[in-house]
Motif scaffolding. Structure first.
Motif, PDB file in Angstrom:
ATOM      1  N   SER A 254      -6.340 -35.719  10.852  1.00 40.78           N
ATOM      2  CA  SER A 254      -7.421 -36.429  10.163  1.00 40.78           C
ATOM      3  C   SER A 254      -8.040 -37.496  11.063  1.00 40.78           C
ATOM      4  CB  SER A 254      -6.901 -37.062   8.871  1.00 40.78           C
ATOM      5  OG  SER A 254      -6.061 -38.165   9.137  1.00 40.78           O
TER       6      SER A 254
ATOM      7  N   LEU B  10      -6.545 -37.474  -0.428  1.00 39.44           N
ATOM      8  CA  LEU B  10      -7.602 -37.304   0.566  1.00 39.44           C
ATOM      9  C   LEU B  10      -8.472 -38.549   0.676  1.00 39.44           C
ATOM     10  CD1 LEU B  10      -8.720 -33.602  -0.074  1.00 39.44           C
ATOM     11  CD2 LEU B  10      -7.089 -34.486   1.599  1.00 39.44           C
TER      12      LEU B  10
ATOM     13  N   ARG C  10      -7.313 -27.951  -6.176  1.00 40.22           N
ATOM     14  CA  ARG C  10      -7.982 -28.778  -5.178  1.00 40.22           C
ATOM     15  C   ARG C  10      -8.142 -30.207  -5.664  1.00 40.22           C
ATOM     16  NH1 ARG C  10     -13.638 -26.563  -3.078  1.00 40.22           N
ATOM     17  NH2 ARG C  10     -12.195 -24.930  -2.389  1.00 40.22           N
TER      18      ARG C  10
ATOM     19  N   GLN D 206     -10.508 -36.109  13.278  1.00 44.97           N
ATOM     20  CA  GLN D 206     -11.729 -35.745  12.554  1.00 44.97           C
ATOM     21  C   GLN D 206     -12.392 -36.956  11.919  1.00 44.97           C
ATOM     22  OE1 GLN D 206     -10.228 -31.253  11.246  1.00 44.97           O
ATOM     23  NE2 GLN D 206      -9.906 -32.950   9.852  1.00 44.97           N
TER      24      GLN D 206
ATOM     25  N   TRP E  96     -11.471 -37.718   8.208  1.00 45.83           N
ATOM     26  CA  TRP E  96     -11.769 -36.693   7.215  1.00 45.83           C
ATOM     27  C   TRP E  96     -10.632 -35.684   7.142  1.00 45.83           C
ATOM     28  CZ3 TRP E  96     -12.281 -31.379   7.276  1.00 45.83           C
ATOM     29  CH2 TRP E  96     -12.864 -30.806   6.145  1.00 45.83           C
ATOM     30  N   SER E  97     -10.358 -35.192   5.924  1.00 45.49           N
ATOM     31  CA  SER E  97      -9.367 -34.145   5.743  1.00 45.49           C
ATOM     32  C   SER E  97      -9.776 -33.312   4.533  1.00 45.49           C
ATOM     33  CB  SER E  97      -7.974 -34.734   5.538  1.00 45.49           C
ATOM     34  OG  SER E  97      -6.997 -33.708   5.543  1.00 45.49           O
ATOM     35  N   SER E  98      -9.307 -32.102   4.487  1.00 49.62           N
ATOM     36  CA  SER E  98      -9.670 -31.200   3.392  1.00 49.62           C
ATOM     37  C   SER E  98      -8.449 -30.862   2.551  1.00 49.62           C
ATOM     38  CB  SER E  98     -10.265 -29.902   3.959  1.00 49.62           C
ATOM     39  OG  SER E  98      -9.268 -29.177   4.670  1.00 49.62           O
ATOM     40  N   SER E  99      -8.700 -30.313   1.381  1.00 52.04           N
ATOM     41  CA  SER E  99      -7.586 -29.887   0.522  1.00 52.04           C
ATOM     42  C   SER E  99      -6.781 -28.781   1.212  1.00 52.04           C
ATOM     43  CB  SER E  99      -8.109 -29.401  -0.830  1.00 52.04           C
ATOM     44  OG  SER E  99      -9.033 -28.338  -0.662  1.00 52.04           O
ATOM     45  N   LYS E 100      -7.469 -27.950   2.006  1.00 48.92           N
ATOM     46  CA  LYS E 100      -6.769 -26.899   2.744  1.00 48.92           C
ATOM     47  C   LYS E 100      -5.784 -27.494   3.740  1.00 48.92           C
ATOM     48  CE  LYS E 100      -7.584 -22.831   5.647  1.00 48.92           C
ATOM     49  NZ  LYS E 100      -8.614 -21.997   6.313  1.00 48.92           N
ATOM     50  N   ASP E 101      -6.224 -28.545   4.455  1.00 53.33           N
ATOM     51  CA  ASP E 101      -5.331 -29.226   5.392  1.00 53.33           C
ATOM     52  C   ASP E 101      -4.138 -29.818   4.665  1.00 53.33           C
ATOM     53  OD1 ASP E 101      -6.986 -28.676   7.548  1.00 53.33           O
ATOM     54  OD2 ASP E 101      -8.109 -30.554   7.343  1.00 53.33           O
TER      55      ASP E 101
ATOM     56  N   ARG F 202      -9.032 -40.807   4.018  1.00 54.66           N
ATOM     57  CA  ARG F 202     -10.345 -41.208   4.539  1.00 54.66           C
ATOM     58  C   ARG F 202     -10.436 -42.719   4.697  1.00 54.66           C
ATOM     59  NH1 ARG F 202     -12.109 -36.646   1.485  1.00 54.66           N
ATOM     60  NH2 ARG F 202     -12.211 -37.849  -0.453  1.00 54.66           N
TER      61      ARG F 202
END
Length: 467
Positions: free
Chosen positions: A344, A452, A445, A347, A350-355, A456
């Protein structure tokens, strides 16, 4: 920033937390509200304690050992047992020694440490290393101190090598001199700085230790130690006699001979265990593998509530530590959480639910695999009595207390509490192969939205904290 607090050995009246007599040792997991409150709430109730039985001159003193796979309930059992036996708990956990690593190591809460004295918790900064040899020295020293106070040492944890050395003794491997240490550090410094682990391993292999290939990647501490032993003795660590190996070989030989004279395995074990420094009463808690795996998966989820283990992993990164770089950052849970946070940071926070779900799955899988390795390790330990952790706590406590006070030397585990060491049922084998994680808190999600958002907010402009 997370800070570690150390509570010294408190000499208190024996106190007890309430529990339900029929409650099993293995609880499915902590509810979120309990997880938030458990570190801040203390309810104390007086109860009676049993003093250790009188000891004859020259008689070996008793030491209780409680082990089991992660999540089996050994900490809970040890706490209640210490209240009944007037005991003190000595942690045999390679992660609980570190300050600030509380949630991921399931460290006893401050209130629990006020009820029963605990030792070898919060003794090191996460940047420091702690070896099995150091645990042996510390654990034996504290054991003698606990016994000198007329109390019962209860050694609790799941680090198999710690317990093996503690019980059987440590190999007679020479200690390094300052000159040898300096020489080894100089030889490996450039390779470690460049992260060239393979070249460092090859260097030690050429020096005479081919077994160094079995070390975990980037375990520089143990790599340096192996090279020190080579330079000191001209021989690899495997050349030195290991007390456990000698004990097991003699035990197995005696067990074979006993089949010809109608002696039981327990009698052979009792005869051989008299060679040890203490009279060890060793118990291994486990439960059906499917139940254990389900409990572990839920436990991993619980550790993520209220930021949990992620905030501790963030602290490790802020200290300048990297995942898999030393003992603390190799610990299951912390290694995966640090990798997730580093991704993260790369990025921009930033991070996603998939990560997130990939991280959670890796955390759960690594924890289950660790439990499987613990089960395999302790199957080879002849001293342990395997107890079913799904049985009522009161029944298990009563048995262990009776075993401690028994003067006949005949410890027989009742069938009602016994746990099989192997999976024998074809149905259980099929179910285990078909096992799939079913999360309780993190399913969709939307369920990881708060985490998440925390990522952030905290990882966008990560800064390094001065140690």
């Amino acid at each position: 920033m997370i800070t570690g607090l150390r509570v010294g050995a408190l000499r208190l009246s024996c106190l007890s937390l309430p529990y339900t007599a029929e409650a099993p040792l293995l609880r499915p997991s902590l509810q979120p509200s309990l997880l938030r409150r458990r570190r801040h709430t203390i309810r104390l109730f007086a109860t009676s304690c049993s003093a250790p039985p009188p000891r004859n001159r020259g008689e070996r003193q008793k030491v209780v050992v409680i082990s089991g796979p992660t999540g089996a309930g050994k900490s809970r059992l040890s706490l209640e047992l210490a209240k009944r036996l007037n005991g003190e708990i000595i942690s045999a956990d390679s992660v609980q020694v570190y300050k600030g690593l509380d949630i991921g190591s399931a460290k006893p809460s401050l209130s629990e440490r006020q009820v029963v004295p605990h030792h070898l918790l919060d003794i090191l900064h996460p940047s420091e290393e702690y070896s099995v040899g150091q645990f042996y020295e510390d654990g034996r020293k504290i054991t003698e101190e606990v016994l000198s106070r007329g109390r019962v040492p209860i050694v609790t944890g799941g680090t198999g090598l710690y317990l093996r050395w503690f019980i059987y003794g440590k190999p007679d491997v020479p200690k390094a001199s300052p000159e040898i240490t300096f020489e080894v550090n100089s030889e490996l410094a450039d390779l470690q700085r460049d992260g060239d682990w393979d070249a460092a391993v090859e260097l030690v292999i050429k020096a005479g230790d081919p077994d160094v290939k079995s070390l975990a990647a980037n375990d520089w501490y143990r790599l340096r130690r192996r090279l020190e032993i080579l330079k000191l003795s001209g021989a690899p660590p495997s050349a030195f006699q290991v007390p456990y190996n000698s004990f097991k070989e003699t035990f197995e030989s005696s067990e074979t001979d006993a089949s010809d004279i109608n002696s039981s395995s327990a009698e052979v074990q009792e005869s051989k265990s008299k060679d040890l420094d203490y009279e060890f009463l060793c118990f291994f808690l486990s439960t059906q593998r499917l139940d254990l795996y389900r409990s572990i998966d839920f436990r991993c989820e619980d550790m993520l509530l209220d930021d949990g283990i992620l905030s501790e992993a963030k602290w490790l990164l802020d200290l300048g530590l990297l995942p898999n770089s030393n003992s603390a950052t190799r610990a299951i849970g912390y290694r995966q959480a640090m990798d997730f946070l580093l991704l993260s940071r790369e990025q921009g926070g930033w991070s996603s639910s998939k990560d997130f779900y990939r991280f959670l799955s890796e955390f759960q899988k690594a924890s289950r695999n660790f439990a499987k390795r613990q089960l395999t390790w302790f199957r080879n330990e002849p001293m342990y009595h395997w107890i079913d952790a799904s049985k009522p706590l009161e029944n298990v406590l009563s048995f262990i207390c009776d075993a401690y006070h028994d003067q006949t030397g005949e410890l027989k585990l009742p069938r009602s509490l016994s746990m099989e060491k192997d999976i024998s049922s074809p149905k259980d084998v099929r179910l285990l192969k078909a096992y799939r994680t079913k999360n309780r808190h993190f399913i969709s999600r939307e369920d990881c939205g708060d985490i998440l958002e925390w990522v952030r907010r905290t990882q966008g402009e990560a800064t390094v904290t001065v140690c």
